[in-house]
Write a protein that holds these residues in place. Structure first.
Motif, PDB file in Angstrom:
ATOM      1  N   MET A 154     -13.927  -0.629  -4.355  1.00  0.00           N
ATOM      2  CA  MET A 154     -13.066  -0.364  -3.215  1.00  0.00           C
ATOM      3  C   MET A 154     -12.361   0.967  -3.449  1.00  0.00           C
ATOM      4  O   MET A 154     -11.706   1.151  -4.460  1.00  0.00           O
ATOM      5  N   GLU A 155     -12.530   1.863  -2.513  1.00  0.00           N
ATOM      6  CA  GLU A 155     -11.906   3.177  -2.636  1.00  0.00           C
ATOM      7  C   GLU A 155     -10.790   3.325  -1.607  1.00  0.00           C
ATOM      8  O   GLU A 155     -11.007   3.189  -0.412  1.00  0.00           O
ATOM      9  N   ILE A 156      -9.590   3.603  -2.106  1.00  0.00           N
ATOM     10  CA  ILE A 156      -8.426   3.839  -1.265  1.00  0.00           C
ATOM     11  C   ILE A 156      -8.023   5.293  -1.461  1.00  0.00           C
ATOM     12  O   ILE A 156      -7.916   5.763  -2.591  1.00  0.00           O
ATOM     13  N   ILE A 157      -7.804   5.990  -0.360  1.00  0.00           N
ATOM     14  CA  ILE A 157      -7.401   7.394  -0.430  1.00  0.00           C
ATOM     15  C   ILE A 157      -5.980   7.517   0.109  1.00  0.00           C
ATOM     16  O   ILE A 157      -5.703   7.113   1.229  1.00  0.00           O
ATOM     17  N   ILE A 158      -5.113   8.075  -0.709  1.00  0.00           N
ATOM     18  CA  ILE A 158      -3.714   8.253  -0.347  1.00  0.00           C
ATOM     19  C   ILE A 158      -3.483   9.711   0.040  1.00  0.00           C
ATOM     20  O   ILE A 158      -3.898  10.626  -0.664  1.00  0.00           O
ATOM     21  N   SER A 159      -2.814   9.901   1.157  1.00  0.00           N
ATOM     22  CA  SER A 159      -2.477  11.253   1.604  1.00  0.00           C
ATOM     23  C   SER A 159      -0.966  11.446   1.507  1.00  0.00           C
ATOM     24  O   SER A 159      -0.207  10.722   2.157  1.00  0.00           O
ATOM     25  N   ASN A 160      -0.548  12.400   0.700  1.00  0.00           N
ATOM     26  CA  ASN A 160       0.872  12.703   0.582  1.00  0.00           C
ATOM     27  C   ASN A 160       1.397  13.436   1.815  1.00  0.00           C
ATOM     28  O   ASN A 160       2.607  13.487   2.038  1.00  0.00           O
ATOM     29  N   SER A 161       0.498  13.992   2.613  1.00  0.00           N
ATOM     30  CA  SER A 161       0.927  14.719   3.801  1.00  0.00           C
ATOM     31  C   SER A 161       0.980  13.823   5.039  1.00  0.00           C
ATOM     32  O   SER A 161       1.379  14.270   6.109  1.00  0.00           O
ATOM     33  N   SER A 162       0.585  12.560   4.888  1.00  0.00           N
ATOM     34  CA  SER A 162       0.610  11.634   6.021  1.00  0.00           C
ATOM     35  C   SER A 162       2.045  11.268   6.371  1.00  0.00           C
ATOM     36  O   SER A 162       2.914  11.211   5.517  1.00  0.00           O
ATOM     37  N   ASP A 163       2.271  10.981   7.656  1.00  0.00           N
ATOM     38  CA  ASP A 163       3.596  10.535   8.078  1.00  0.00           C
ATOM     39  C   ASP A 163       3.786   9.041   7.826  1.00  0.00           C
ATOM     40  O   ASP A 163       4.873   8.513   7.985  1.00  0.00           O
ATOM     41  N   LYS A 164       2.714   8.354   7.402  1.00  0.00           N
ATOM     42  CA  LYS A 164       2.796   6.927   7.105  1.00  0.00           C
ATOM     43  C   LYS A 164       3.128   6.719   5.632  1.00  0.00           C
ATOM     44  O   LYS A 164       2.633   7.439   4.774  1.00  0.00           O
ATOM     45  N   PRO A 165       3.972   5.712   5.330  1.00  0.00           N
ATOM     46  CA  PRO A 165       4.280   5.416   3.928  1.00  0.00           C
ATOM     47  C   PRO A 165       3.016   5.008   3.167  1.00  0.00           C
ATOM     48  O   PRO A 165       2.049   4.516   3.766  1.00  0.00           O
ATOM     49  N   ILE A 166       3.032   5.179   1.864  1.00  0.00           N
ATOM     50  CA  ILE A 166       1.862   4.892   1.041  1.00  0.00           C
ATOM     51  C   ILE A 166       1.440   3.434   1.169  1.00  0.00           C
ATOM     52  O   ILE A 166       0.255   3.134   1.291  1.00  0.00           O
ATOM     53  N   LEU A 199      -4.373   4.447  -8.381  1.00  0.00           N
ATOM     54  CA  LEU A 199      -3.824   5.360  -7.372  1.00  0.00           C
ATOM     55  C   LEU A 199      -2.656   6.198  -7.887  1.00  0.00           C
ATOM     56  O   LEU A 199      -2.139   7.048  -7.160  1.00  0.00           O
ATOM     57  N   HIS A 200      -2.237   5.926  -9.125  1.00  0.00           N
ATOM     58  CA  HIS A 200      -1.102   6.636  -9.733  1.00  0.00           C
ATOM     59  C   HIS A 200       0.172   6.473  -8.899  1.00  0.00           C
ATOM     60  O   HIS A 200       0.851   7.455  -8.581  1.00  0.00           O
ATOM     61  N   MET A 231      -3.549  -0.395   5.701  1.00  0.00           N
ATOM     62  CA  MET A 231      -4.441  -0.030   6.807  1.00  0.00           C
ATOM     63  C   MET A 231      -5.881   0.138   6.325  1.00  0.00           C
ATOM     64  O   MET A 231      -6.821  -0.291   6.997  1.00  0.00           O
ATOM     65  N   GLN A 232      -6.057   0.758   5.158  1.00  0.00           N
ATOM     66  CA  GLN A 232      -7.408   0.974   4.651  1.00  0.00           C
ATOM     67  C   GLN A 232      -8.058  -0.345   4.226  1.00  0.00           C
ATOM     68  O   GLN A 232      -9.252  -0.556   4.466  1.00  0.00           O
ATOM     69  N   ILE A 233      -7.290  -1.242   3.627  1.00  0.00           N
ATOM     70  CA  ILE A 233      -7.848  -2.545   3.250  1.00  0.00           C
ATOM     71  C   ILE A 233      -8.185  -3.346   4.506  1.00  0.00           C
ATOM     72  O   ILE A 233      -9.250  -3.969   4.579  1.00  0.00           O
TER      73      ILE A 233
END
Length: 123
Positions: A1-13, A46-47, A19-21
């Protein structure tokens, strides 16, 4: 399972994770009964903080997408098709509201917007 986190997104981590799951469950990549990574393992991959993953898993549990068994882990719940459809309808409504605002703000007619939606829907 790959989850990608965007620090520039307006949505919280935690919301990005949830949402991705949800998406992986709804598109059939994850299936009922499949084990999810432990909160610690996912946080490490995901650190991020375990608390952030915990919040995502709590939201997924509340929404009926996963079940957590104490001492065993978290698993994809049996699909509730009505709930999943309702969730998708809610997302579509949010997006369509943004589209309506753009149309009104920039003088794009309802008919033009409806034709565009029809075109995408029939693709």
């Amino acid at each position: 399972m790959e989850i990608i986190i965007s620090n520039s997104s307006d949505k919280p981590i935690y919301e990005q994770i949830a949402m991705q799951i949800k998406s992986l469950i709804m598109n059939g990549t994850l299936f009922a009964g499949e084990a999810l990574p432990s909160m610690r393992a996912l946080a490490k991959d995901l650190h991020i903080s375990v608390i952030t993953v915990q919040r995502a898993y709590e939201d997924l549990t509340r929404d009926g997408f996963i079940e957590t068994v104490s001492g065993k882990g978290s698993f994809v719940a049996s699909p509730n098709k009505e709930f999943i459809q309702e969730e998708q309808l809610r997302i579509a409504e949010e997006l369509l509201e943004k589209v309506a605002i753009i149309g009104r703000t920039h003088g794009i007619s309802y008919e033009q917007m409806a034709n565009i939606l029809k075109l995408f829907f029939e693709e």
